[in-house]
Design an enzyme around this catalytic site. Structure first.
Site, PDB file in Angstrom:
ATOM      1  NE  ARG A 194      -5.619  -3.747  -7.495  1.00 40.27           N
ATOM      2  CZ  ARG A 194      -5.038  -3.838  -6.303  1.00 40.27           C
ATOM      3  NH1 ARG A 194      -5.181  -4.927  -5.569  1.00 40.27           N
ATOM      4  NH2 ARG A 194      -4.337  -2.815  -5.826  1.00 40.27           N
ATOM      5  CD  GLU A 199     -12.107  -5.404  -4.326  1.00 43.98           C
ATOM      6  OE1 GLU A 199     -11.595  -6.290  -5.032  1.00 43.98           O
ATOM      7  OE2 GLU A 199     -11.470  -4.703  -3.553  1.00 43.98           O
ATOM      8  CG  HIS A 232      -8.996  -5.764  -1.374  1.00 43.22           C
ATOM      9  ND1 HIS A 232      -9.191  -5.214  -2.617  1.00 43.22           N
ATOM     10  CD2 HIS A 232      -7.646  -5.836  -1.225  1.00 43.22           C
ATOM     11  CE1 HIS A 232      -8.021  -4.953  -3.169  1.00 43.22           C
ATOM     12  NE2 HIS A 232      -7.062  -5.334  -2.339  1.00 43.22           N
TER      13      HIS A 232
HETATM   14  P1  NAP Z   1       5.392  -7.259  -8.803  1.00 44.37           P
HETATM   15  O1  NAP Z   1       6.578  -7.445  -7.916  1.00 44.37           O
HETATM   16  O2  NAP Z   1       5.453  -6.234  -9.872  1.00 44.37           O
HETATM   17  O3  NAP Z   1       5.046  -8.689  -9.426  1.00 44.37           O
HETATM   18  C1  NAP Z   1       4.179  -8.884 -10.481  1.00 44.37           C
HETATM   19  C2  NAP Z   1       4.557 -10.160 -11.225  1.00 44.37           C
HETATM   20  O4  NAP Z   1       3.585 -10.391 -12.234  1.00 44.37           O
HETATM   21  C3  NAP Z   1       5.915 -10.098 -11.921  1.00 44.37           C
HETATM   22  O5  NAP Z   1       6.606 -11.304 -11.693  1.00 44.37           O
HETATM   23  C4  NAP Z   1       5.564  -9.964 -13.405  1.00 44.37           C
HETATM   24  O6  NAP Z   1       6.473 -10.603 -14.258  1.00 44.37           O
HETATM   25  C5  NAP Z   1       4.256 -10.733 -13.434  1.00 44.37           C
HETATM   26  N1  NAP Z   1       3.428 -10.358 -14.567  1.00 44.37           N
HETATM   27  C6  NAP Z   1       2.996  -9.132 -14.917  1.00 44.37           C
HETATM   28  N2  NAP Z   1       2.231  -9.203 -16.017  1.00 44.37           N
HETATM   29  C7  NAP Z   1       2.182 -10.497 -16.363  1.00 44.37           C
HETATM   30  C8  NAP Z   1       1.554 -11.215 -17.409  1.00 44.37           C
HETATM   31  N3  NAP Z   1       0.824 -10.574 -18.318  1.00 44.37           N
HETATM   32  N4  NAP Z   1       1.708 -12.545 -17.447  1.00 44.37           N
HETATM   33  C9  NAP Z   1       2.442 -13.188 -16.523  1.00 44.37           C
HETATM   34  N5  NAP Z   1       3.074 -12.571 -15.497  1.00 44.37           N
HETATM   35  C10 NAP Z   1       2.942 -11.247 -15.445  1.00 44.37           C
HETATM   36  O7  NAP Z   1       4.110  -6.882  -7.940  1.00 44.37           O
HETATM   37  P2  NAP Z   1       3.754  -7.350  -6.433  1.00 44.37           P
HETATM   38  O8  NAP Z   1       4.297  -6.370  -5.458  1.00 44.37           O
HETATM   39  O9  NAP Z   1       4.091  -8.782  -6.286  1.00 44.37           O
HETATM   40  O10 NAP Z   1       2.173  -7.136  -6.453  1.00 44.37           O
HETATM   41  C11 NAP Z   1       1.355  -7.842  -7.372  1.00 44.37           C
HETATM   42  C12 NAP Z   1      -0.056  -7.319  -7.341  1.00 44.37           C
HETATM   43  O11 NAP Z   1      -0.725  -7.774  -6.185  1.00 44.37           O
HETATM   44  C13 NAP Z   1      -0.204  -5.800  -7.263  1.00 44.37           C
HETATM   45  O12 NAP Z   1      -0.061  -5.180  -8.528  1.00 44.37           O
HETATM   46  C14 NAP Z   1      -1.584  -5.623  -6.674  1.00 44.37           C
HETATM   47  O13 NAP Z   1      -2.549  -5.446  -7.686  1.00 44.37           O
HETATM   48  C15 NAP Z   1      -1.828  -6.933  -5.942  1.00 44.37           C
HETATM   49  N6  NAP Z   1      -1.942  -6.731  -4.487  1.00 44.37           N
HETATM   50  C16 NAP Z   1      -3.081  -7.112  -3.838  1.00 44.37           C
HETATM   51  C17 NAP Z   1      -3.189  -6.920  -2.464  1.00 44.37           C
HETATM   52  C18 NAP Z   1      -4.421  -7.298  -1.694  1.00 44.37           C
HETATM   53  O14 NAP Z   1      -4.743  -6.610  -0.735  1.00 44.37           O
HETATM   54  N7  NAP Z   1      -5.106  -8.376  -2.032  1.00 44.37           N
HETATM   55  C19 NAP Z   1      -2.136  -6.348  -1.758  1.00 44.37           C
HETATM   56  C20 NAP Z   1      -0.992  -5.982  -2.440  1.00 44.37           C
HETATM   57  C21 NAP Z   1      -0.897  -6.174  -3.806  1.00 44.37           C
HETATM   58  P3  NAP Z   1       7.951 -10.002 -14.513  1.00 44.37           P
HETATM   59  O15 NAP Z   1       8.648 -10.031 -13.205  1.00 44.37           O
HETATM   60  O16 NAP Z   1       8.557 -10.936 -15.453  1.00 44.37           O
HETATM   61  O17 NAP Z   1       7.744  -8.610 -15.009  1.00 44.37           O
END
Ligand code: NAP
Length: 317
Positions: A237, A266, A284
């Site tokens: 994000r 954005e 994006h």
């Molecule tokens: P996820 O499985 O929930 O993974 C998020 C990771 O971030 C987890 O490993 C979590 O740690 C870690 N985390 C959260 N807060 C943190 C902090 N303060 N410091 C360090 N690590 C932290 O989510 P995901 O499915 O991989 O998706 C991640 C994000 O990508 C989404 O929330 C979305 O905003 C973004 N995204 C972008 C696009 C795009 O089109 N560019 C597409 C899809 C998603 P823990 O496991 O230890 O809790």
């Protein structure tokens, strides 16, 4: 039950929605919801399918009072545009679409790693502008990506998919930070903290969720810790990276380049980023394939269907 889908969807998802639910309306514009539309959505429908940019803040839930709407079935895994605590307090459940987005978003991260390292955007612009004078041994030298070290900020579903691609596809060493230790099916070292990670890697890839906890996680200090040859990649994000600090780091040459799929304000992209050749800018595109957008839509509709049937919600956040 009255259902409102806040954007046009793929043909497959629209067809399923119309076939499966008796009373469904699909909004015809791609603009983000206005405050007035959000309040109408909460007042007039039982289920709403919102998405990125639809800012269901605490203020909106306060103004909605006792909403008719009982489910926001978000289209997308990221839900930082919805104040989930305020939604729950108003009696509104929230679901998302995890997993459906993982591989496509990891693929875009690899696109950005390679484009940024190998100056692909700059090269393409050169050819299109008719400025290419031919191959020579020192033309447009970039960073060799194979065998380098990648640092994953947020080793969740997408972070792991990126790390796997980097390790198995490009022979990279993987380091990461997350809130908790991970049991992984590839070798990776958990860094002591973000600054240590930033200083150790050639590609720092941001894959944490947005929201208050991660706002400006990548700030001037983190960028200053990076090697001058390193590249920052953000597919998470926009607001996770302090954009003004990133611009300063790129302008001063304290990092070598950046590959961005998302932006702090954005869809506004600062002219300073547009003006720099060593920045790769994508609009994006993380999940932008027909298959993936249909999978996401179907996952959102699975949550809608579960709610209509009174069943357990598969993807409650
Ligand atoms: P996820 O499985 O929930 O993974 C998020 C990771 O971030 C987890 O490993 C979590 O740690 C870690 N985390 C959260 N807060 C943190 C902090 N303060 N410091 C360090 N690590 C932290 O989510 P995901 O499915 O991989 O998706 C991640 C994000 O990508 C989404 O929330 C979305 O905003 C973004 N995204 C972008 C696009 C795009 O089109 N560019 C597409 C899809 C998603 P823990 O496991 O230890 O809790």
């Amino acid at each position: 039950m009255k259902i409102w889908i806040a954007r046009p969807m793929t043909a497959a998802v629209e067809a399923r929605a119309r076939a499966e639910f008796a009373d469904v309306e699909i909004r015809e514009t791609n603009a983000v919801l206005t405050e007035e539309e959000m309040l109408r959505a909460l007042a007039d429908y039982d289920i709403v399918v919102p998405t990125l940019g639809d800012r269901f803040t605490a203020d909106i839930f306060a103004k909605a009072d006792a909403p008719r709407c009982k489910l926001l079935a978000n289209f997308g895994v990221g839900y930082n545009h919805i104040d989930v605590d305020a939604a729950r307090a108003a009696g509104v459940d929230v679901t998302n679409t995890p997993g459906a987005v993982t591989d496509a978003t990891a693929d875009i991260a690899m696109t950005l790693i390679l484009m940024s390292a190998r100056r692909a955007g700059e090269g393409e612009r050169l050819v299109r502008a008719g400025g290419w004078e031919g191959w020579h041994p020192t033309q447009m030298l970039g960073l060799h990506a194979t065998g380098k070290t990648v640092g994953i900020v947020g080793m969740g579903r997408i972070g792991q998919a990126i790390a796997r691609r980097c390790h198995f596809g490009f022979g990279m060493d993987v380091q990461y930070i997350a809130r908790s230790d991970k049991s992984l099916d590839f070798p990776a070292e958990r860094a002591a903290d973000l600054l240590a990670l930033a200083g150790a890697v050639d590609f720092l890839v941001v894959a944490v969720p947005g929201g208050a906890e991660t706002l400006h996680l990548i700030n001037g200090d983190v960028l200053a810790a990076m090697k001058p040859t390193a590249h920052l990649i953000n597919i998470a994000r926009g607001e996770v990276v302090e954009e003004a600090a990133l611009i300063a780091a790129l302008q001063s040459g304290s990092i070598a380049g950046a590959g961005l799929d998302v932006y702090e304000f954005e869809p506004k992209v600062p002219q300073a980023l547009i003006d720099m050749e060593h920045v790769t800018l994508l609009p994006h595109l993380g999940t932008a394939t027909e298959e993936v957008r249909s999978d996401m839509g179907n996952m959102a509709l699975d949550n809608v269907a579960a709610f209509v049937a009174g069943a357990e919600l598969p993807n409650r956040v």
